[in-house]
Scaffold this motif. Structure first.
Motif, PDB file in Angstrom:
ATOM      1  N   GLN A 162       0.844  -1.190   0.000  1.00 33.98           N
ATOM      2  CA  GLN A 162       0.000   0.000   0.000  1.00 33.98           C
ATOM      3  C   GLN A 162       0.873   1.231   0.000  1.00 33.98           C
ATOM      4  O   GLN A 162       1.502   1.556   1.003  1.00 33.98           O
ATOM      5  CB  GLN A 162      -0.912  -0.008   1.232  1.00 33.98           C
ATOM      6  CG  GLN A 162      -1.920   1.121   1.256  1.00 33.98           C
ATOM      7  CD  GLN A 162      -2.952   1.020   0.155  1.00 33.98           C
ATOM      8  OE1 GLN A 162      -3.464  -0.049  -0.138  1.00 33.98           O
ATOM      9  NE2 GLN A 162      -3.240   2.140  -0.491  1.00 33.98           N
ATOM     10  N   ALA A 163       0.890   1.929  -1.132  1.00 32.29           N
ATOM     11  CA  ALA A 163       1.703   3.136  -1.264  1.00 32.29           C
ATOM     12  C   ALA A 163       0.858   4.370  -0.987  1.00 32.29           C
ATOM     13  O   ALA A 163      -0.337   4.414  -1.293  1.00 32.29           O
ATOM     14  CB  ALA A 163       2.293   3.225  -2.663  1.00 32.29           C
ATOM     15  N   SER A 164       1.487   5.380  -0.412  1.00 36.07           N
ATOM     16  CA  SER A 164       0.810   6.640  -0.122  1.00 36.07           C
ATOM     17  C   SER A 164       1.831   7.771  -0.084  1.00 36.07           C
ATOM     18  O   SER A 164       3.043   7.530  -0.071  1.00 36.07           O
ATOM     19  CB  SER A 164       0.073   6.550   1.218  1.00 36.07           C
ATOM     20  OG  SER A 164       0.992   6.304   2.266  1.00 36.07           O
ATOM     21  N   GLY A 165       1.323   9.003  -0.055  1.00 40.12           N
ATOM     22  CA  GLY A 165       2.190  10.159   0.111  1.00 40.12           C
ATOM     23  C   GLY A 165       2.393  11.004  -1.118  1.00 40.12           C
ATOM     24  O   GLY A 165       3.048  12.047  -1.050  1.00 40.12           O
ATOM     25  N   GLY A 166       1.859  10.592  -2.246  1.00 41.75           N
ATOM     26  CA  GLY A 166       1.999  11.396  -3.444  1.00 41.75           C
ATOM     27  C   GLY A 166       1.179  12.667  -3.369  1.00 41.75           C
ATOM     28  O   GLY A 166       0.400  12.867  -2.439  1.00 41.75           O
ATOM     29  N   GLY A 167       1.376  13.533  -4.351  1.00 41.23           N
ATOM     30  CA  GLY A 167       0.619  14.768  -4.378  1.00 41.23           C
ATOM     31  C   GLY A 167       1.212  15.759  -5.346  1.00 41.23           C
ATOM     32  O   GLY A 167       2.061  15.418  -6.174  1.00 41.23           O
ATOM     33  N   LEU A 168       0.745  17.000  -5.234  1.00 39.70           N
ATOM     34  CA  LEU A 168       1.194  18.099  -6.084  1.00 39.70           C
ATOM     35  C   LEU A 168       2.112  19.005  -5.273  1.00 39.70           C
ATOM     36  O   LEU A 168       1.757  19.417  -4.163  1.00 39.70           O
ATOM     37  CB  LEU A 168      -0.007  18.887  -6.596  1.00 39.70           C
ATOM     38  CG  LEU A 168       0.288  20.183  -7.367  1.00 39.70           C
ATOM     39  CD1 LEU A 168       1.045  19.867  -8.651  1.00 39.70           C
ATOM     40  CD2 LEU A 168      -1.012  20.915  -7.664  1.00 39.70           C
ATOM     41  N   VAL A 169       3.280  19.309  -5.824  1.00 47.91           N
ATOM     42  CA  VAL A 169       4.234  20.151  -5.122  1.00 47.91           C
ATOM     43  C   VAL A 169       4.946  21.038  -6.134  1.00 47.91           C
ATOM     44  O   VAL A 169       5.077  20.665  -7.307  1.00 47.91           O
ATOM     45  CB  VAL A 169       5.252  19.279  -4.340  1.00 47.91           C
ATOM     46  CG1 VAL A 169       6.094  18.443  -5.280  1.00 47.91           C
ATOM     47  CG2 VAL A 169       6.113  20.114  -3.419  1.00 47.91           C
ATOM     48  N   GLN A 170       5.391  22.187  -5.682  1.00 51.58           N
ATOM     49  CA  GLN A 170       6.133  23.076  -6.569  1.00 51.58           C
ATOM     50  C   GLN A 170       7.579  22.606  -6.691  1.00 51.58           C
ATOM     51  O   GLN A 170       8.114  21.931  -5.796  1.00 51.58           O
ATOM     52  CB  GLN A 170       6.103  24.504  -6.038  1.00 51.58           C
ATOM     53  CG  GLN A 170       4.758  25.182  -6.187  1.00 51.58           C
ATOM     54  CD  GLN A 170       4.812  26.659  -5.824  1.00 51.58           C
ATOM     55  OE1 GLN A 170       5.638  27.076  -5.018  1.00 51.58           O
ATOM     56  NE2 GLN A 170       3.941  27.448  -6.432  1.00 51.58           N
ATOM     57  N   ALA A 171       8.208  22.976  -7.785  1.00 51.36           N
ATOM     58  CA  ALA A 171       9.618  22.644  -7.970  1.00 51.36           C
ATOM     59  C   ALA A 171      10.431  23.156  -6.787  1.00 51.36           C
ATOM     60  O   ALA A 171      10.204  24.273  -6.304  1.00 51.36           O
ATOM     61  CB  ALA A 171      10.123  23.257  -9.268  1.00 51.36           C
TER      62      ALA A 171
ATOM     63  N   LEU B 287       7.112   9.541   0.340  1.00 46.57           N
ATOM     64  CA  LEU B 287       6.264   8.411  -0.001  1.00 46.57           C
ATOM     65  C   LEU B 287       6.466   7.291   1.007  1.00 46.57           C
ATOM     66  O   LEU B 287       7.566   7.093   1.519  1.00 46.57           O
ATOM     67  CB  LEU B 287       6.585   7.904  -1.401  1.00 46.57           C
ATOM     68  CG  LEU B 287       6.552   8.921  -2.542  1.00 46.57           C
ATOM     69  CD1 LEU B 287       6.816   8.215  -3.868  1.00 46.57           C
ATOM     70  CD2 LEU B 287       5.235   9.654  -2.581  1.00 46.57           C
ATOM     71  N   SER B 288       5.383   6.565   1.256  1.00 42.89           N
ATOM     72  CA  SER B 288       5.444   5.412   2.145  1.00 42.89           C
ATOM     73  C   SER B 288       4.839   4.214   1.439  1.00 42.89           C
ATOM     74  O   SER B 288       3.941   4.359   0.609  1.00 42.89           O
ATOM     75  CB  SER B 288       4.659   5.675   3.430  1.00 42.89           C
ATOM     76  OG  SER B 288       5.163   6.787   4.125  1.00 42.89           O
TER      77      SER B 288
END
Length: 121
Positions: A4-13, A19-20
């Motif tokens: 079970q992967a998690s922790g992604g998202g939208l981030v600025q450069a 991620l876990s």
């Protein structure tokens, strides 16, 4: 066995994400992260070998990403710093029953569902 992967998202450069990936069902000798951008093949990012204690990184992420493991919790993490737009991809965790560097997809027996990482410029 489930990953079970998690922790992604939208981030600025220049930003960071962590991620876990929690594994259930058994322990694994090698756990790793791969990523796949639209229209591209899945590529190796980082791997951690439980037996040797070694870690491996793709050249493109060396010095920016760090892979770590909590063996007691059967979880692998990917700390991603100084993110770039070219890091945008779906990130997959993977687990191998037996030893190896973990840099090749064929070494892995199980794959997580993927988590989207988007880095805006």
């Amino acid at each position: 066995v489930q990953l079970q992967a998690s922790g992604g998202g939208l981030v600025q450069a220049g930003g960071s994400l962590r991620l876990s990936c929690a594994a259930s069902g058994r322990t694994f000798s090698t756990m790793g992260w791969f990523r796949q951008a639209p229209g591209k093949e899945r590529e190796f990012v980082a791997a951690s070998s439980w037996f040797s204690g070694s870690t491996y990184y793709a050249d493109s992420v060396k010095g920016r990403f760090t892979i770590s493991r909590d063996n007691a919790k059967n979880t692998v993490f990917l700390q991603m710093n100084s993110l770039k737009p070219e890091d945008t991809a779906v990130y997959y965790c993977a687990a191998a029953k037996y030893g190896g560097s973990g840099v090749r997809t064929v070494e892995y027996d199980y794959w997580g569902q993927g988590t989207q990482v988007t880095v805006s410029s």
